[in-house]
Design a protein around this motif. Structure first.
Motif: not given
Length: 289
Positions: A71-72, A63-64, A79, A75-76, A67-68
């Motif tokens: 983007g958000r 997930l980390v 997650a 991942v949101l 994110w990179r």
């Protein structure tokens, strides 16, 4: 943030249904799963580690990294799916449906987990794990996601063969196959059928018979023969899956030499499919210019 609040509900509901299928049919009958959930299940069988906690920990570095890269928003959504499966897989552990017929358990597991994952995938979300790896490899290496996901599942199933046995691996593959088909059904919807492209010198006779016998509309497309350079019209018709054979029979009766191709059609919307079943609304055909 997700633009449509219903997407949140779909992901959470999908995670719950998937977790019920996982506990009630797979784990209760000592079957395995593919991907990171499969790894977590194997660790449960061998070391009694909780599936939810293991699955969550395995996904944290992915997930980390995602994110990179992505983007958000991606991942949101992912997650929510990861947390949902992690939490619900622990909360639904009491739901157990053991059976002496592992094939039956595999079939039920495939249906229930497929429904859950289908609901998640409809929103564009995922349950992390192998899906994140597949997306990263596609981003950097151009590798097809399907091949990556299949490879990871094969590796997990091979480990299942070594650790648990061939029989469990075989039934687990059945569950994976059924799940994949159910996922397709949930994502694509029940309203699907077949599209026929018919090339024939007797195209108007075919159109007339399709209208009268099936009460389905057709479209005439203007085409040019690549070899002859002659102009001709091509019949395009979308029908239900159960009507394909009837169209083929009509074409064969009218022109046995007609050239016909058939392709899958998903999410059909329009007259004759989603606007009710009034035959008067389906008889007309369009001419394409």
């Amino acid at each position: 943030m997700l633009k449509n609040p219903m997407q949140w509900i779909m992901i959470v509901l999908g995670s719950l249904i998937y977790s019920i299928g996982l506990n009630a049919f797979l784990i209760a009958n000592h079957l395995a799963e593919g991907g990171f959930v499969g790894i977590s299940v194997l660790l449960l069988y061998e070391f009694h580690l909780p599936v939810g906690a293991t699955f969550f920990i395995l996904n944290i570095p992915l997930l980390v990294l995602a994110w990179r890269i992505f983007g958000r928003e991606f991942v949101l959504k992912t997650a929510v799916g990861v947390v949902g499966v992690s939490v619900f897989s622990e909360l639904t552990k009491f739901i157990q449906v053991p059976t002496h017929d592992q094939l039956l358990a595999a079939l039920y597991a495939g249906v229930v987990t497929g429904i859950g994952l289908g609901l998640i995938f409809r929103t564009g979300g995922t349950t992390g794990g192998a899906d994140i790896i597949a997306r990263i490899l596609r981003h950097y290496r151009g590798m097809a996601m399907g091949k990556t996901l299949f490879t990871i599942d094969v590796v997990v199933i091979c480990v299942v063969i070594i650790v648990i046995g061939k029989q469990v691996a075989m039934y687990s593959l059945v569950a994976l196959f059924v799940s994949s088909r159910v996922i397709d059904f949930v994502i694509e919807g029940a309203q699907n059928g077949k599209a026929l492209t018919i090339i024939s010198d007797k195209h108007m006779e075919i159109v007339k018979e399709v209208h009268e016998q099936l009460e389905r509309g057709t479209t005439l497309l203007q085409a040019t023969g690549g070899y002859t350079g002659n102009d001709r019209q091509v019949v395009y018709c979308v029908v239900g899956r159960e009507e394909v054979v009837r169209v083929q029979r009509i074409v064969h009766d009218v022109d046995p030499t007609a050239f016909v191709t058939i392709s899958n059609v998903h999410e059909i919307a329009g007259e004759g499919f989603t606007f009710g079943d009034d035959p008067r609304r389906r008889r007309g055909f369009l001419r394409s210019r």
